[in-house]
Write a protein that holds these residues in place. Structure first.
Motif, PDB file in Angstrom:
ATOM      1  N   LEU A  38     -49.437   2.976   4.330  1.00  0.00           N
ATOM      2  CA  LEU A  38     -50.235   2.186   5.269  1.00  0.00           C
ATOM      3  C   LEU A  38     -49.866   0.712   5.202  1.00  0.00           C
ATOM      4  N   ASP A  39     -49.626   0.227   3.997  1.00  0.00           N
ATOM      5  CA  ASP A  39     -49.215  -1.170   3.829  1.00  0.00           C
ATOM      6  C   ASP A  39     -47.946  -1.435   4.635  1.00  0.00           C
ATOM      7  N   ARG A  40     -46.965  -0.589   4.470  1.00  0.00           N
ATOM      8  CA  ARG A  40     -45.684  -0.762   5.165  1.00  0.00           C
ATOM      9  C   ARG A  40     -45.866  -0.684   6.680  1.00  0.00           C
ATOM     10  N   THR A  41     -46.594   0.324   7.138  1.00  0.00           N
ATOM     11  CA  THR A  41     -46.816   0.513   8.574  1.00  0.00           C
ATOM     12  C   THR A  41     -47.509  -0.696   9.189  1.00  0.00           C
ATOM     13  N   LEU A  42     -48.572  -1.160   8.547  1.00  0.00           N
ATOM     14  CA  LEU A  42     -49.353  -2.266   9.092  1.00  0.00           C
ATOM     15  C   LEU A  42     -48.611  -3.599   8.993  1.00  0.00           C
ATOM     16  N   ARG A  43     -47.950  -3.837   7.868  1.00  0.00           N
ATOM     17  CA  ARG A  43     -47.167  -5.087   7.723  1.00  0.00           C
ATOM     18  C   ARG A  43     -46.047  -5.131   8.749  1.00  0.00           C
ATOM     19  N   ASP A  44     -45.358  -4.011   8.921  1.00  0.00           N
ATOM     20  CA  ASP A  44     -44.268  -3.962   9.902  1.00  0.00           C
ATOM     21  C   ASP A  44     -44.773  -4.206  11.323  1.00  0.00           C
ATOM     22  N   ALA A  45     -46.038  -3.909  11.572  1.00  0.00           N
ATOM     23  CA  ALA A  45     -46.632  -4.162  12.881  1.00  0.00           C
ATOM     24  C   ALA A  45     -47.172  -5.583  13.001  1.00  0.00           C
ATOM     25  N   GLY A  46     -47.077  -6.359  11.917  1.00  0.00           N
ATOM     26  CA  GLY A  46     -47.454  -7.764  11.992  1.00  0.00           C
ATOM     27  C   GLY A  46     -48.813  -8.131  11.437  1.00  0.00           C
ATOM     28  N   TYR A  47     -49.476  -7.216  10.752  1.00  0.00           N
ATOM     29  CA  TYR A  47     -50.804  -7.499  10.200  1.00  0.00           C
ATOM     30  C   TYR A  47     -50.720  -7.960   8.751  1.00  0.00           C
ATOM     31  N   ASN A  48     -51.696  -8.772   8.342  1.00  0.00           N
ATOM     32  CA  ASN A  48     -51.915  -9.042   6.919  1.00  0.00           C
ATOM     33  C   ASN A  48     -52.688  -7.849   6.380  1.00  0.00           C
ATOM     34  N   VAL A  49     -52.398  -7.450   5.162  1.00  0.00           N
ATOM     35  CA  VAL A  49     -53.017  -6.247   4.611  1.00  0.00           C
ATOM     36  C   VAL A  49     -53.580  -6.538   3.229  1.00  0.00           C
ATOM     37  N   ALA A  50     -54.820  -6.113   2.995  1.00  0.00           N
ATOM     38  CA  ALA A  50     -55.429  -6.164   1.666  1.00  0.00           C
ATOM     39  C   ALA A  50     -55.608  -4.722   1.208  1.00  0.00           C
ATOM     40  N   LEU A  51     -55.137  -4.411   0.006  1.00  0.00           N
ATOM     41  CA  LEU A  51     -55.176  -3.043  -0.510  1.00  0.00           C
ATOM     42  C   LEU A  51     -56.144  -2.940  -1.679  1.00  0.00           C
ATOM     43  N   THR A  52     -56.974  -1.900  -1.678  1.00  0.00           N
ATOM     44  CA  THR A  52     -57.865  -1.624  -2.799  1.00  0.00           C
ATOM     45  C   THR A  52     -57.805  -0.138  -3.113  1.00  0.00           C
ATOM     46  N   GLU A  53     -58.061   0.187  -4.394  1.00  0.00           N
ATOM     47  CA  GLU A  53     -57.932   1.579  -4.842  1.00  0.00           C
ATOM     48  C   GLU A  53     -59.256   2.294  -5.061  1.00  0.00           C
ATOM     49  N   ASP A  54     -60.363   1.606  -4.887  1.00  0.00           N
ATOM     50  CA  ASP A  54     -61.652   2.285  -4.999  1.00  0.00           C
ATOM     51  C   ASP A  54     -62.681   1.574  -4.133  1.00  0.00           C
ATOM     52  N   GLY A  55     -63.805   2.244  -3.946  1.00  0.00           N
ATOM     53  CA  GLY A  55     -64.841   1.723  -3.070  1.00  0.00           C
ATOM     54  C   GLY A  55     -65.478   0.427  -3.543  1.00  0.00           C
ATOM     55  N   ARG A  56     -65.646   0.273  -4.845  1.00  0.00           N
ATOM     56  CA  ARG A  56     -66.250  -0.961  -5.366  1.00  0.00           C
ATOM     57  C   ARG A  56     -65.365  -2.162  -5.037  1.00  0.00           C
TER      58      ARG A  56
END
Length: 143
Positions: A38-56
């Motif tokens: 998802l990071d790659r897909t969204l960055r390649d489309a021009g978005y800034n991306v914040a990634l988290t691994e859990d709900g908290r």
């Protein structure tokens, strides 16, 4: 949490508007593979991306960064996707118009309804083009 910027040069190549590079999408998923894709897909489309691994982490990052859109897995450790939505919607400072895409392998009839109320529901795995089409559609509604 990891925040990534759009890939250099891709914006012009894909015809992405400069306003997209100002938009941040929070992705919360406990699968590192899904996060990378998802990071790659969204960055390649021009978005800034914040990634988290859990709900908290997702709640903390969302309240801190105020993303333009959230992509949320349902089944995550610490706090599941339902809990994330509950906490954000209970926060008086949260913009309730922020769209949420539930991207999950869970299959339950209520997910379609919940997705349509808060944004969208997509099943894993999903095609990158469908994901980007859904993201763009939801972001156009909030502008």
């Amino acid at each position: 949490m990891t925040v990534t910027q759009p890939t250099a040069g891709v914006t012009a190549r894909r015809g992405v508007s400069s306003s997209q590079s100002d938009q941040t999408i929070l992705v919360a998923d406990d699968s590192r593979t899904v996060l990378r894709l998802l990071d790659r897909t969204l960055r390649d489309a021009g978005y800034n991306v914040a990634l988290t691994e859990d709900g908290r982490q997702a709640v903390e990052v969302a309240t801190e960064t105020k993303p333009d859109l959230i992509i949320l897995d349902i089944n995550m450790p610490v706090l599941d996707g339902y809990g994330v939505c509950h906490e954000l919607l209970a926060d008086e400072t949260w913009d309730r118009s922020t769209p949420v895409i539930f991207l999950t392998s869970a299959d339950a009839p209520h997910l379609e309804t919940l997705g349509s109320q808060l944004g969208a529901f997509l099943s894993k795995p999903t095609e990158p083009d469908l994901l980007l089409e859904t993201v763009q559609s939801l972001l156009r509604r909030t502008v």
